[in-house]
Design a protein around this motif. Structure first.
Motif, PDB file in Angstrom:
ATOM      1  N   PRO A  36       0.835  -1.293   0.207  1.00  0.00           N
ATOM      2  CA  PRO A  36       0.147  -0.137   0.120  1.00  0.00           C
ATOM      3  C   PRO A  36       0.877   1.353   0.008  1.00  0.00           C
ATOM      4  O   PRO A  36       0.366   2.347  -0.582  1.00  0.00           O
ATOM      5  N   ALA A  37       1.987   1.289   0.731  1.00  0.00           N
ATOM      6  CA  ALA A  37       2.679   2.389   0.590  1.00  0.00           C
ATOM      7  C   ALA A  37       3.459   2.709  -0.641  1.00  0.00           C
ATOM      8  O   ALA A  37       3.514   3.942  -1.272  1.00  0.00           O
ATOM      9  N   ILE A  38       3.933   1.699  -1.415  1.00  0.00           N
ATOM     10  CA  ILE A  38       4.441   1.932  -2.794  1.00  0.00           C
ATOM     11  C   ILE A  38       3.253   2.427  -3.737  1.00  0.00           C
ATOM     12  O   ILE A  38       3.415   3.486  -4.388  1.00  0.00           O
ATOM     13  N   ARG A  39       2.168   1.750  -3.566  1.00  0.00           N
ATOM     14  CA  ARG A  39       0.985   2.196  -4.377  1.00  0.00           C
ATOM     15  C   ARG A  39       0.485   3.662  -4.375  1.00  0.00           C
ATOM     16  O   ARG A  39       0.400   4.311  -5.317  1.00  0.00           O
ATOM     17  N   ALA A  40       0.949   4.075  -2.898  1.00  0.00           N
ATOM     18  CA  ALA A  40       0.450   5.518  -2.528  1.00  0.00           C
ATOM     19  C   ALA A  40       1.446   6.525  -3.369  1.00  0.00           C
ATOM     20  O   ALA A  40       0.998   7.767  -3.604  1.00  0.00           O
ATOM     21  N   ARG A  41       2.615   6.114  -3.566  1.00  0.00           N
ATOM     22  CA  ARG A  41       3.695   6.819  -4.138  1.00  0.00           C
ATOM     23  C   ARG A  41       3.948   6.905  -5.651  1.00  0.00           C
ATOM     24  O   ARG A  41       4.626   7.727  -6.346  1.00  0.00           O
ATOM     25  N   PRO A  63      21.113 -19.404 -16.047  1.00  0.00           N
ATOM     26  CA  PRO A  63      22.014 -19.536 -17.076  1.00  0.00           C
ATOM     27  C   PRO A  63      22.336 -20.919 -17.421  1.00  0.00           C
ATOM     28  O   PRO A  63      22.479 -21.718 -16.550  1.00  0.00           O
ATOM     29  N   PRO A  64      22.621 -21.362 -18.548  1.00  0.00           N
ATOM     30  CA  PRO A  64      23.227 -22.658 -18.598  1.00  0.00           C
ATOM     31  C   PRO A  64      24.459 -23.131 -17.995  1.00  0.00           C
ATOM     32  O   PRO A  64      25.246 -22.127 -17.495  1.00  0.00           O
ATOM     33  N   GLY A  65      24.395 -24.278 -17.592  1.00  0.00           N
ATOM     34  CA  GLY A  65      25.428 -25.018 -16.628  1.00  0.00           C
ATOM     35  C   GLY A  65      24.805 -25.575 -15.626  1.00  0.00           C
ATOM     36  O   GLY A  65      23.962 -26.172 -15.627  1.00  0.00           O
ATOM     37  N   ARG A  66      25.687 -25.668 -14.523  1.00  0.00           N
ATOM     38  CA  ARG A  66      25.219 -26.536 -13.307  1.00  0.00           C
ATOM     39  C   ARG A  66      24.059 -25.910 -12.374  1.00  0.00           C
ATOM     40  O   ARG A  66      23.640 -26.242 -11.542  1.00  0.00           O
ATOM     41  N   ARG A  67      24.075 -24.535 -12.670  1.00  0.00           N
ATOM     42  CA  ARG A  67      23.072 -23.826 -11.914  1.00  0.00           C
ATOM     43  C   ARG A  67      21.480 -24.186 -12.049  1.00  0.00           C
ATOM     44  O   ARG A  67      21.191 -24.627 -13.278  1.00  0.00           O
ATOM     45  N   THR A  68      20.784 -24.304 -10.870  1.00  0.00           N
ATOM     46  CA  THR A  68      19.446 -24.810 -11.238  1.00  0.00           C
ATOM     47  C   THR A  68      18.646 -23.754 -10.753  1.00  0.00           C
ATOM     48  O   THR A  68      17.199 -23.893 -11.049  1.00  0.00           O
ATOM     49  N   VAL A  69      18.899 -22.852  -9.633  1.00  0.00           N
ATOM     50  CA  VAL A  69      17.854 -21.990  -9.110  1.00  0.00           C
ATOM     51  C   VAL A  69      17.792 -20.728 -10.077  1.00  0.00           C
ATOM     52  O   VAL A  69      18.632 -20.014 -10.324  1.00  0.00           O
ATOM     53  N   GLY A  70      16.429 -20.517 -10.480  1.00  0.00           N
ATOM     54  CA  GLY A  70      16.137 -19.384 -11.297  1.00  0.00           C
ATOM     55  C   GLY A  70      15.845 -18.018 -10.546  1.00  0.00           C
ATOM     56  O   GLY A  70      16.428 -18.054  -9.407  1.00  0.00           O
ATOM     57  N   THR A  71      15.127 -16.896 -10.993  1.00  0.00           N
ATOM     58  CA  THR A  71      15.086 -15.812 -10.408  1.00  0.00           C
ATOM     59  C   THR A  71      13.582 -15.339 -10.675  1.00  0.00           C
ATOM     60  O   THR A  71      13.095 -15.691 -11.889  1.00  0.00           O
ATOM     61  N   LEU A  72      12.714 -15.272  -9.776  1.00  0.00           N
ATOM     62  CA  LEU A  72      11.465 -14.576  -9.677  1.00  0.00           C
ATOM     63  C   LEU A  72      11.421 -13.234 -10.263  1.00  0.00           C
ATOM     64  O   LEU A  72      12.113 -12.591  -9.345  1.00  0.00           O
ATOM     65  N   ILE A  73      10.823 -12.784 -11.190  1.00  0.00           N
ATOM     66  CA  ILE A  73      10.708 -11.541 -11.408  1.00  0.00           C
ATOM     67  C   ILE A  73       9.313 -11.080 -11.420  1.00  0.00           C
ATOM     68  O   ILE A  73       8.425 -11.995 -12.318  1.00  0.00           O
ATOM     69  N   VAL A  74       8.722 -10.046 -10.912  1.00  0.00           N
ATOM     70  CA  VAL A  74       7.361  -9.735 -10.754  1.00  0.00           C
ATOM     71  C   VAL A  74       7.298  -8.314 -11.133  1.00  0.00           C
ATOM     72  O   VAL A  74       7.874  -7.491 -10.867  1.00  0.00           O
ATOM     73  N   SER A  75       6.324  -7.842 -12.061  1.00  0.00           N
ATOM     74  CA  SER A  75       5.903  -6.380 -12.387  1.00  0.00           C
ATOM     75  C   SER A  75       4.333  -6.200 -12.160  1.00  0.00           C
ATOM     76  O   SER A  75       3.705  -7.082 -12.239  1.00  0.00           O
ATOM     77  N   ALA A  76       4.136  -5.037 -11.902  1.00  0.00           N
ATOM     78  CA  ALA A  76       2.916  -4.549 -12.014  1.00  0.00           C
ATOM     79  C   ALA A  76       2.861  -3.186 -12.314  1.00  0.00           C
ATOM     80  O   ALA A  76       3.797  -2.388 -12.391  1.00  0.00           O
ATOM     81  N   ARG A  77       1.679  -2.705 -12.318  1.00  0.00           N
ATOM     82  CA  ARG A  77       1.259  -1.134 -12.860  1.00  0.00           C
ATOM     83  C   ARG A  77       0.248  -0.712 -11.727  1.00  0.00           C
ATOM     84  O   ARG A  77      -0.544  -1.166 -11.478  1.00  0.00           O
ATOM     85  N   ALA A  78       0.571   0.743 -11.577  1.00  0.00           N
ATOM     86  CA  ALA A  78      -0.474   1.548 -10.588  1.00  0.00           C
ATOM     87  C   ALA A  78      -1.612   1.801 -11.245  1.00  0.00           C
ATOM     88  O   ALA A  78      -1.406   2.280 -12.619  1.00  0.00           O
TER      89      ALA A  78
END
Length: 221
Positions: free
Chosen positions: A134-139, A206-221
């Motif tokens: 709510p604080a982000i939404r207000a700004r 990225p390709p290789g031994r890594r398995t944990v991705g990244t959560l990316i979230v977007s929204a609009r006021a």
């Protein structure tokens, strides 16, 4: 100093400095993921030169510095004095970069409007969304973007969780809270707090031994 500030000061000393240049030879760049030279860039903010952009949990300031380099007016906020000292040491000569020590919700009580707000493994992950959203939404100006990234949740471990920051061998780790949700739950939470055009997904590592991705979230006021 608050316990949270002490925890993030401790964390600051454990993190390496950002490289002088990236793989493309650039001295500033924007990175949403935990991997070098991987993932999308500043275009996710849908902001341009002259726009005021708020970085919640700016850390050592690398992403905010890039926004300055491309003509935006970033405002970085972090609770850790050591993180901010490192940011000022490296990027302090950039005239349009503002840096403030404050807790995120407290800072958002100031009557200032932003064209975009973002958090990269920052305050959106480590602040109760019932207080922060709510604080982000207000700004945010109408149509402004909120974008944040963090690690995806561990299966079965959702909601408020504990993150441990190690100290010395004879000291207990410091504990901070974080909020972990699956992508579809983040979409629901943001919609319930008045955001539109909400999208949440996990970007693969990225390709290789890594398995944990990244959560990316977007929204609009």
């Amino acid at each position: 100093m608050t316990d949270t500030a002490i925890a993030w000061d401790t964390y600051s000393g454990q993190r390496p400095e950002r490289r002088p240049v990236n793989s493309r030879g650039e001295t500033t760049w924007f990175n949403w993921t935990q991997y070098q030279d991987h993932g999308p860039g500043v275009e996710l903010l849908e902001a341009g030169p002259g726009d005021r952009v708020l970085d919640l949990g700016c850390g050592k300031g690398g992403n905010a510095a890039h926004l300055t380099a491309v003509g935006m007016h970033p405002v970085g906020v972090d609770v850790s004095p050591k993180q901010l000292a490192a940011a000022r040491s490296r990027w302090g000569d950039m005239p349009s970069l503002e840096l403030h020590q404050a807790e995120a919700v407290q800072f958002l009580q100031q009557d200032r409007a932003y064209d975009a707000v973002y958090s990269v493994y920052g305050a959106v992950w480590f602040t109760d969304p019932a207080r922060l959203l709510p604080a982000i939404r207000a700004r945010l100006r109408p149509g402004g973007r909120l974008v944040f990234s963090q690690r995806p949740p561990v299966e079965g471990c959702y909601g408020c969780q504990a993150s441990y920051i190690p100290r010395g061998d004879d000291e207990d780790p410091l504990v901070v809270k974080r909020w972990d949700y699956e992508p579809e739950v983040w979409e629901q939470v943001l919609t319930e707090h008045g955001f539109d055009d909400v999208h949440a997904s996990v970007m693969a590592a990225p390709p290789g031994r890594r398995t944990v991705g990244t959560l990316i979230v977007s929204a609009r006021a």
